[in-house]
Design a protein around this motif. Structure first.
Motif, PDB file in Angstrom:
ATOM      1  N   ARG A  99     -52.562   2.562  51.781  1.00 32.18           N
ATOM      2  CA  ARG A  99     -51.547   2.431  52.830  1.00 32.18           C
ATOM      3  C   ARG A  99     -52.008   1.412  53.882  1.00 32.18           C
ATOM      4  N   SER A 100     -53.267   1.493  54.282  1.00 28.14           N
ATOM      5  CA  SER A 100     -53.790   0.538  55.258  1.00 28.14           C
ATOM      6  C   SER A 100     -53.806  -0.879  54.697  1.00 28.14           C
ATOM      7  N   GLU A 101     -54.181  -1.034  53.435  1.00 27.81           N
ATOM      8  CA  GLU A 101     -54.164  -2.358  52.795  1.00 27.81           C
ATOM      9  C   GLU A 101     -52.746  -2.929  52.770  1.00 27.81           C
ATOM     10  N   ILE A 102     -51.794  -2.078  52.435  1.00 30.84           N
ATOM     11  CA  ILE A 102     -50.389  -2.511  52.357  1.00 30.84           C
ATOM     12  C   ILE A 102     -49.867  -2.899  53.730  1.00 30.84           C
ATOM     13  N   HIS A 103     -50.168  -2.100  54.743  1.00 33.15           N
ATOM     14  CA  HIS A 103     -49.713  -2.434  56.095  1.00 33.15           C
ATOM     15  C   HIS A 103     -50.343  -3.731  56.595  1.00 33.15           C
ATOM     16  N   LEU A 104     -51.613  -3.944  56.275  1.00 30.98           N
ATOM     17  CA  LEU A 104     -52.269  -5.183  56.678  1.00 30.98           C
ATOM     18  C   LEU A 104     -51.644  -6.383  55.952  1.00 30.98           C
ATOM     19  N   ALA A 105     -51.357  -6.237  54.676  1.00 27.34           N
ATOM     20  CA  ALA A 105     -50.693  -7.319  53.926  1.00 27.34           C
ATOM     21  C   ALA A 105     -49.301  -7.583  54.490  1.00 27.34           C
ATOM     22  N   SER A 112     -47.608 -15.079  58.514  1.00 30.06           N
ATOM     23  CA  SER A 112     -47.613 -16.336  57.745  1.00 30.06           C
ATOM     24  C   SER A 112     -46.219 -16.767  57.295  1.00 30.06           C
ATOM     25  N   ARG A 113     -45.290 -15.812  57.246  1.00 28.41           N
ATOM     26  CA  ARG A 113     -43.933 -16.052  56.725  1.00 28.41           C
ATOM     27  C   ARG A 113     -43.956 -16.550  55.268  1.00 28.41           C
ATOM     28  N   ASP A 114     -44.956 -16.118  54.548  1.00 29.46           N
ATOM     29  CA  ASP A 114     -45.135 -16.505  53.151  1.00 29.46           C
ATOM     30  C   ASP A 114     -44.199 -15.676  52.273  1.00 29.46           C
ATOM     31  N   ARG A 120     -47.272 -10.151  46.203  1.00 35.61           N
ATOM     32  CA  ARG A 120     -48.684  -9.750  46.266  1.00 35.61           C
ATOM     33  C   ARG A 120     -48.801  -8.260  46.585  1.00 35.61           C
ATOM     34  N   MET A 121     -47.938  -7.786  47.475  1.00 32.24           N
ATOM     35  CA  MET A 121     -47.950  -6.361  47.803  1.00 32.24           C
ATOM     36  C   MET A 121     -47.588  -5.528  46.577  1.00 32.24           C
ATOM     37  N   ALA A 122     -46.688  -6.025  45.754  1.00 34.53           N
ATOM     38  CA  ALA A 122     -46.245  -5.294  44.560  1.00 34.53           C
ATOM     39  C   ALA A 122     -47.416  -4.980  43.628  1.00 34.53           C
ATOM     40  N   GLN A 123     -48.444  -5.797  43.681  1.00 32.03           N
ATOM     41  CA  GLN A 123     -49.618  -5.560  42.835  1.00 32.03           C
ATOM     42  C   GLN A 123     -50.345  -4.269  43.224  1.00 32.03           C
ATOM     43  N   LYS A 124     -50.104  -3.777  44.422  1.00 31.20           N
ATOM     44  CA  LYS A 124     -50.724  -2.532  44.888  1.00 31.20           C
ATOM     45  C   LYS A 124     -49.955  -1.294  44.404  1.00 31.20           C
ATOM     46  N   ARG A 125     -48.733  -1.498  43.929  1.00 30.47           N
ATOM     47  CA  ARG A 125     -47.879  -0.354  43.581  1.00 30.47           C
ATOM     48  C   ARG A 125     -48.485   0.573  42.531  1.00 30.47           C
ATOM     49  N   PRO A 126     -49.012   0.059  41.409  1.00 28.53           N
ATOM     50  CA  PRO A 126     -49.576   0.987  40.412  1.00 28.53           C
ATOM     51  C   PRO A 126     -50.710   1.852  40.984  1.00 28.53           C
ATOM     52  N   ALA A 127     -51.570   1.256  41.780  1.00 25.99           N
ATOM     53  CA  ALA A 127     -52.674   2.022  42.370  1.00 25.99           C
ATOM     54  C   ALA A 127     -52.144   3.053  43.365  1.00 25.99           C
ATOM     55  N   LEU A 146     -39.845  -1.068  51.509  1.00 25.59           N
ATOM     56  CA  LEU A 146     -40.562  -2.005  52.381  1.00 25.59           C
ATOM     57  C   LEU A 146     -40.731  -3.355  51.692  1.00 25.59           C
ATOM     58  N   MET A 147     -41.175  -3.330  50.436  1.00 25.69           N
ATOM     59  CA  MET A 147     -41.338  -4.568  49.669  1.00 25.69           C
ATOM     60  C   MET A 147     -40.024  -5.321  49.544  1.00 25.69           C
ATOM     61  N   ASP A 148     -38.970  -4.598  49.224  1.00 24.41           N
ATOM     62  CA  ASP A 148     -37.670  -5.225  49.029  1.00 24.41           C
ATOM     63  C   ASP A 148     -37.146  -5.836  50.325  1.00 24.41           C
TER      64      ASP A 148
END
Length: 190
Positions: A99-105, A112-114, A120-127, A146-148
């Protein structure tokens, strides 16, 4: 709160954080911030060691509060502290750490408005799903939305519309509401 509830100190500390988190989820950060700051000060004074997950949890709430208020740099600093504590206290792959990793990303993507941030966040979903134990866990559903929302705002790749509508439906059902419940990031109240 001290006068109203004479119960054990850890329960008082937890209750203060829960109140602050509920206010953050409602977007009422001007009310949440002093409650969370008091909870943080008391928790640091009453919990052993600097790397306690309760401290990270409060920092995460404060970081999301800063994000709501538009202070992305402050949010980033606070969320980075939360991640550092969760990594030290819990290790990688735990729900709170993810959760902290996702919030930081998330905040990094807002800074960055990237448009590739959501991907990139979606890669965290399985974990995250593995740590939560279910794809239908409320936090996993919040993550999908949130991702969407981030992808939509930044012109990135959005999630499957069926997955979005399923997440919305499930969250409405869990909330017992016809309206989608408000949330800021991923909460840990569920």
């Amino acid at each position: 709160m001290e006068q109203k509830y004479a119960g054990p100190k850890p329960l008082k500390l937890r209750a203060r954080w829960v109140l602050g988190e509920v206010l953050v989820q409602d977007g009422r950060c001007s009310e949440a911030r002093p409650i969370l700051q008091a909870a943080l000060a008391d928790t640091r004074a009453n919990m052993p060691g600097k790397a306690h997950p309760a401290i990270a949890e409060i920092l995460d709430s404060l970081g999301r509060c800063s994000l709501v208020e538009g202070d992305y740099a402050g949010a980033r600093d606070t969320l980075a502290q939360a991640l550092e504590i969760n990594m030290a206290a819990l290790g990688a792959g735990r729900a709170a750490t993810l959760r902290s990793e996702i919030h930081l990303a998330w905040v990094d993507g807002l800074i960055s408005r990237d448009s590739a941030t959501a991907a990139r966040m979606a890669q965290k979903r399985p974990a995250l799903v593995a740590a939560l134990g279910s794809e239908n866990h409320p936090v996993a559903l919040q993550f999908d939305l949130l991702m969407d929302s981030l992808a939509a705002a930044q012109g990135g790749q959005r999630i499957d519309p069926l997955r979005r509508s399923d997440a919305e439906r499930r969250l409405k059902t869990l909330a017992g509401s016809a309206a989608l419940p408000r949330f800021v990031g991923l909460n840990s109240l569920s």
